[in-house]
Design an enzyme around this catalytic site. Structure first.
Site, PDB file in Angstrom:
ATOM      1  N   GLU A 126       9.326   4.100  10.091  1.00  0.00           N
ATOM      2  CA  GLU A 126       9.378   3.007   9.109  1.00  0.00           C
ATOM      3  C   GLU A 126      10.617   3.202   8.243  1.00  0.00           C
ATOM      4  O   GLU A 126      10.825   4.271   7.657  1.00  0.00           O
ATOM      5  CB  GLU A 126       8.103   3.017   8.262  1.00  0.00           C
ATOM      6  N   ARG A 127      11.442   2.162   8.201  1.00  0.00           N
ATOM      7  CA  ARG A 127      12.701   2.183   7.430  1.00  0.00           C
ATOM      8  C   ARG A 127      13.631   3.298   7.906  1.00  0.00           C
ATOM      9  O   ARG A 127      14.357   3.905   7.104  1.00  0.00           O
ATOM     10  CB  ARG A 127      12.440   2.329   5.932  1.00  0.00           C
ATOM     11  N   LYS A 144      -0.974   7.804   0.248  1.00  0.00           N
ATOM     12  CA  LYS A 144      -0.700   6.468  -0.288  1.00  0.00           C
ATOM     13  C   LYS A 144      -2.037   5.746  -0.258  1.00  0.00           C
ATOM     14  O   LYS A 144      -2.567   5.472   0.822  1.00  0.00           O
ATOM     15  CB  LYS A 144       0.334   5.765   0.597  1.00  0.00           C
ATOM     16  N   GLU A 182      -0.312  -1.565  -0.863  1.00  0.00           N
ATOM     17  CA  GLU A 182       0.178  -2.332   0.287  1.00  0.00           C
ATOM     18  C   GLU A 182      -0.782  -2.254   1.467  1.00  0.00           C
ATOM     19  O   GLU A 182      -0.381  -2.000   2.615  1.00  0.00           O
ATOM     20  CB  GLU A 182       1.577  -1.840   0.685  1.00  0.00           C
ATOM     21  N   ARG A 197       0.455   9.378  -4.429  1.00  0.00           N
ATOM     22  CA  ARG A 197       1.539   8.478  -4.839  1.00  0.00           C
ATOM     23  C   ARG A 197       1.100   7.482  -5.908  1.00  0.00           C
ATOM     24  O   ARG A 197      -0.028   6.972  -5.886  1.00  0.00           O
ATOM     25  CB  ARG A 197       2.080   7.715  -3.636  1.00  0.00           C
ATOM     26  N   ARG A 254       4.938  -6.722 -11.755  1.00  0.00           N
ATOM     27  CA  ARG A 254       4.718  -5.590 -10.838  1.00  0.00           C
ATOM     28  C   ARG A 254       5.285  -4.293 -11.404  1.00  0.00           C
ATOM     29  O   ARG A 254       4.732  -3.206 -11.172  1.00  0.00           O
ATOM     30  CB  ARG A 254       5.356  -5.915  -9.481  1.00  0.00           C
ATOM     31  N   LYS A 274       7.917   7.042  -7.666  1.00  0.00           N
ATOM     32  CA  LYS A 274       9.262   6.636  -7.220  1.00  0.00           C
ATOM     33  C   LYS A 274      10.216   6.632  -8.409  1.00  0.00           C
ATOM     34  O   LYS A 274       9.799   6.432  -9.550  1.00  0.00           O
ATOM     35  CB  LYS A 274       9.212   5.245  -6.592  1.00  0.00           C
ATOM     36  N   ASP A 293      10.901  -0.516  -6.379  1.00  0.00           N
ATOM     37  CA  ASP A 293      10.840   0.049  -5.033  1.00  0.00           C
ATOM     38  C   ASP A 293      12.216   0.438  -4.508  1.00  0.00           C
ATOM     39  O   ASP A 293      12.759  -0.269  -3.658  1.00  0.00           O
ATOM     40  CB  ASP A 293      10.193  -0.977  -4.088  1.00  0.00           C
ATOM     41  N   GLU A 310      16.973   2.118   2.908  1.00  0.00           N
ATOM     42  CA  GLU A 310      16.259   0.854   3.155  1.00  0.00           C
ATOM     43  C   GLU A 310      16.940  -0.327   2.472  1.00  0.00           C
ATOM     44  O   GLU A 310      17.149  -1.365   3.083  1.00  0.00           O
ATOM     45  CB  GLU A 310      14.814   0.994   2.669  1.00  0.00           C
ATOM     46  N   HIS A 339      15.751  -6.702  -5.843  1.00  0.00           N
ATOM     47  CA  HIS A 339      14.801  -7.261  -4.888  1.00  0.00           C
ATOM     48  C   HIS A 339      15.187  -8.672  -4.440  1.00  0.00           C
ATOM     49  O   HIS A 339      14.367  -9.587  -4.475  1.00  0.00           O
ATOM     50  CB  HIS A 339      13.382  -7.272  -5.506  1.00  0.00           C
ATOM     51  N   TRP A 348       6.460 -10.170  -3.484  1.00  0.00           N
ATOM     52  CA  TRP A 348       7.281  -9.781  -2.336  1.00  0.00           C
ATOM     53  C   TRP A 348       8.471 -10.738  -2.180  1.00  0.00           C
ATOM     54  O   TRP A 348       9.288 -10.566  -1.292  1.00  0.00           O
ATOM     55  CB  TRP A 348       6.462  -9.791  -1.030  1.00  0.00           C
TER      56      TRP A 348
HETATM   57  C1  GCV Z   1       6.015   3.231   3.700  1.00  0.00           C
HETATM   58  C2  GCV Z   1       8.352  -0.202   0.517  1.00  0.00           C
HETATM   59  C3  GCV Z   1       8.791  -0.169   1.947  1.00  0.00           C
HETATM   60  C4  GCV Z   1       7.628   0.170   2.862  1.00  0.00           C
HETATM   61  C5  GCV Z   1       7.061   1.519   2.408  1.00  0.00           C
HETATM   62  C6  GCV Z   1       6.621   1.376   0.942  1.00  0.00           C
HETATM   63  C7  GCV Z   1       6.096   2.674   0.381  1.00  0.00           C
HETATM   64  O1  GCV Z   1       7.493  -1.267   0.290  1.00  0.00           O
HETATM   65  O2  GCV Z   1       9.355  -1.393   2.299  1.00  0.00           O
HETATM   66  O3  GCV Z   1       8.091   0.232   4.180  1.00  0.00           O
HETATM   67  O4  GCV Z   1       5.986   1.909   3.209  1.00  0.00           O
HETATM   68  O5  GCV Z   1       7.726   0.999   0.176  1.00  0.00           O
HETATM   69  O6  GCV Z   1       6.873   3.374  -0.236  1.00  0.00           O
HETATM   70  O7  GCV Z   1       4.928   2.973   0.560  1.00  0.00           O
END
Ligand code: GCV
Length: 724
Positions: free
Chosen positions: A187-188, A307, A311, A344, A356, A380, A385, A413, A541, A563
């Site tokens: 992912e990413r 997590k 999401e 997280r 958000r 984070k 994000d 990303e 974003h 989003w």
């Molecule tokens: C792992 C963002 C990314 C997702 C990622 C998420 C996260 O939304 O686009 O791909 O998912 O962050 O950090 O959980």
């Protein structure tokens, strides 16, 4: 003989004659390139200062240290610099008091006592009337870290006289987070597929795993989370645990612990239970027994990264429980094994209409003090994000009773993905040095996460890895610099991005003064350049939806408002920006008063965060005297110009570094230039539909119509599983 056959023979011939040369410059060796020094004078000097080396002891970490020292010294200084039995003048001796009688006989007790478990010291000293160099530590892993540091001194051409180096990591858990799925997609990820070859493990141990461990140990990373936070419970089944254990065995000598992501619903999905409620005794018993099983496979298993309720991921809230209930249940299970839970704080609710940016703070701050001792909350760097630029997350400093970890993204990303040259250390530095004012002036984010501000019982930092199966590991050669810089800052968050860049360039490319200067200036300006051509003045974003590739400020139809892009830039006839001041969402109030005051007023808010916190008129007067519209446009142009400048600078490096890596970076810079122009044109064309103002003088006019940019599609954009 056909033409192709002839060509193949030629290639084979050259690869036999120049095996190292051919293999050397594809980027595989990262910063651990140990080529013979070409500066003869320097080489001679080093050869008089190190005539031989000694590293006794048989533990796996000491063996790894010995191998590295042997590889490094014979590579850099020539094969004659060999391991010796008798310590003479100009011998390098490495070890602990337990492993080396020489180290034991030196009077290092006082210095060693300050080094804790992982620190090391490197010093010129005397042993039986001989001048020697000692690398000493309290543990075998400390020796390995010292060895890597010593090799770096030579790689970066430091003097080896008057050495008095003492180094101890400031942060306890320095981990990489791989967002690797079990099907090997990442992912990413922009550097190919996952390096974990689950199909061939545990029997086939790809040598790449050892090189991965070496690279990480060389920068002090001591943990790796193998799997994606969007977790698959299958990794907790014996079939996978056996494979994860094989990796853990390879990493152990290098001081790297394996962690896994725990899918909260695992008790239902692989355990056959009806519920995953953290307060249910049968769920707790299931996790306890699962954890015992994991520790049978991996006796030094680091713990879980989770997590939850984020999401679409399951979590304790599915059962009406809190994040603390969920984290504590897992923490209890791993506690007796000295494992930790990294939980997280990247949460934002599907139903919550509030900004958000405020939601993680709202959810976690009230839980401060209610987590078990072995829980770290992973936050984070910013509240949205991993955007090209975000002000520091307001949670830093706001949870004095709970260790907060930093989560940085190393994979790019939102920062040009696989092809943009963006050195991220200045961005990490900006966040780490930001002052939270939690305990008055000087309460930096770095002090929060290294635990010193609030005396946390433990500390941690995570970086979302940019590593994949690409031969050079990170896709873009300069992606390696971000992996390197992350590790260095994890070891010592006070380091400067400039010093780190210098080290990395010297080890990775060249110590040629002109080349270092040019490459360094490219790196140090690259983040600001990207911010300018993507999201200047606090915009955020506004990228394409889903793959997050390219500009998409017009994105407004998504399953949820937060989003979309329009949710964040809020452009209208009057102006642009997200009002997070008192008159808006009041997200500024989540910061300590000094920060809130500064960010809350457009007059004192740093311009780099202006539109993050304020919605301002198109004709708002900026400090430069320009209107906001003009300033935005000029920033976009400046971003483009900076990339063109990088292209020119890179040209100056030709011939000073190898042709292969030169060519890759050159080609990628072309892509970066095209994409910088694309970002500028797409964003200005779109925002112009609101401002109704002409493109200012000095800014190149968009090449295409807005519709053109809006209609582009990217079936090849990598990093997220294609959705069929
Ligand atoms: C792992 C963002 C990314 C997702 C990622 C998420 C996260 O939304 O686009 O791909 O998912 O962050 O950090 O959980």
């Amino acid at each position: 003989m056909t033409h192709t056959l002839k060509l193949l023979r030629l290639v084979l011939f050259f690869s036999l004659i120049f095996p190292l040369k051919l293999a050397a410059e594809d980027g595989y060796r990262l910063w651990l390139r140990y080529d013979l020094l070409t500066d003869q004078q320097l080489l001679n000097t080093y050869r008089t200062q190190i005539k031989g080396w000694q590293l006794k002891g048989e533990s796996a970490s000491l063996q790894a240290s010995r191998q590295e020292l042997s590889l490094g010294l014979s590579g850099l200084l020539g094969k004659q610099i060999a391991e010796v039995e008798i310590v003479d003048d100009a011998t390098l001796v490495a070890g602990t008091v337990a492993s080396s009688s020489v180290i034991a006989s030196l009077d290092l007790g006082e210095q060693l006592s300050t080094l804790a478990d992982e620190g090391f010291l490197i010093t010129n000293t005397r042993y039986q009337d001989k001048n020697i160099i000692a690398i000493a530590a309290n543990t075998d892993i400390g020796v390995l870290y010292g060895v890597f540091h010593f090799l770096k001194l030579i790689q970066t051409q430091h003097a080896l006289t008057h050495l008095n180096i003492q180094s101890t990591p400031q942060i306890r858990h320095r981990v990489l987070n791989h967002w690797d799925n079990l099907d090997r997609t990442v992912e990413r990820g922009y550097a190919g597929f996952s390096i974990w070859d689950w199909h061939k493990l545990p029997t086939y141990e790809d040598p790449r795993y050892t090189d991965y461990a070496r690279a990480n140990a060389s920068i002090g990373i001591n943990g790796t989370v193998l799997t994606n936070v969007n977790a698959n419970a299958l990794v907790l089944t014996p079939q996978y645990l056996e494979k994860a254990a094989a990796l853990a065995n390879i990493f152990r000598p290098y001081g790297i612990k394996v962690y896994l992501t725990a899918r909260f619903s695992a008790p239902v999905e692989i355990g056959g239970l009806q519920t995953a409620d953290p307060l249910s005794p049968e769920v707790q018993a299931w996790w306890n027994s699962k954890v015992s099983e994991i520790y049978e496979y991996i006796p030094d298993f680091g713990g879980f990264l989770v997590k939850a309720n984020s999401e679409g991921q399951p979590g304790p809230q599915n059962y009406g429980r809190t994040h603390a209930d969920g984290a504590n249940m897992l923490a209890e299970a791993v506690a007796e094994h000295e494992g930790v839970v990294m939980w997280r704080a990247f949460v934002y609710s599907e139903d919550e209409p509030d900004d958000r940016a405020k939601q993680a703070y709202n959810e976690f701050k009230p839980l401060d003090g209610s987590f078990k001792d072995n829980v770290l909350i992973q936050v984070k760097n910013g509240a949205i994000d991993f955007q090209p630029r975000e002000p520091f997350h307001p949670l830093f400093g706001a949870m004095p009773e709970t260790p907060l970890m930093m989560e940085f993204q190393i994979t790019q990303e939102y920062l040009g993905q696989g092809t943009h040259l963006v050195y991220l250390a200045p961005m990490y530095e900006e966040v780490l040095r930001a002052d939270t004012y939690a305990k008055g002036e000087g309460s930096t984010v770095a002090k929060v996460i290294d635990g010193s501000l609030h005396n946390y019982n433990t500390s941690g930092i995570a970086g979302v890895a940019n590593i994949g199966t690409d031969r050079n590991w990170t896709g873009h050669i300069f992606g390696q610099a971000n992996w390197y810089a992350y590790g260095r800052l994890a070891w010592n968050p006070q380091l400067s991005s400039e010093d780190i860049a210098e080290e990395w360039i010297g080890m990775t490319f060249s110590n040629n003064e002109a080349a270092v200067k040019t490459i360094k200036s490219m790196m140090l300006n690259s983040h600001e350049a990207l911010v300018n051509y993507m999201t200047p003045l606090g915009l955020h974003h506004i990228m394409g939806a889903g793959h997050h590739y390219g500009p998409g400020p017009w994105v407004k139809k998504m399953p949820r408002a937060d989003w979309t892009s329009v949710y964040y830039h809020r452009a209208d006839e009057k102006g642009i920006g997200f009002d997070r001041s008192k008159s808006g969402s009041n997200a500024v109030a989540q910061y300590f008063p000094e920060v809130a005051k500064k960010y809350g007023d457009p007059a004192s808010c740093p311009e780099k965060y202006l539109l993050w916190f304020h919605h301002l008129d198109w004709d708002y007067q900026m400090a430069s005297g320009n209107t906001l519209w003009k300033e935005i446009a000029l920033h976009y142009q400046k971003g483009v110009d900076s990339v063109r400048q990088m292209q020119q600078h890179w040209q100056n490096v030709e011939g000073k570094i190898d042709a292969e890596r030169f060519a890759q970076v050159k080609a990628f810079l072309e892509i970066q230039e095209q994409e910088a122009v694309w970002w500028k044109d797409a964003c200005l064309s779109y925002f112009q539909t609101f401002s109704k103002l002409p493109i200012p003088e000095g800014v190149e006019k968009p090449e295409e119509s807005l519709e053109h940019y809006q209609n582009l599609s990217f079936p090849f954009a990598p990093g997220i599983r294609p959705r069929w």
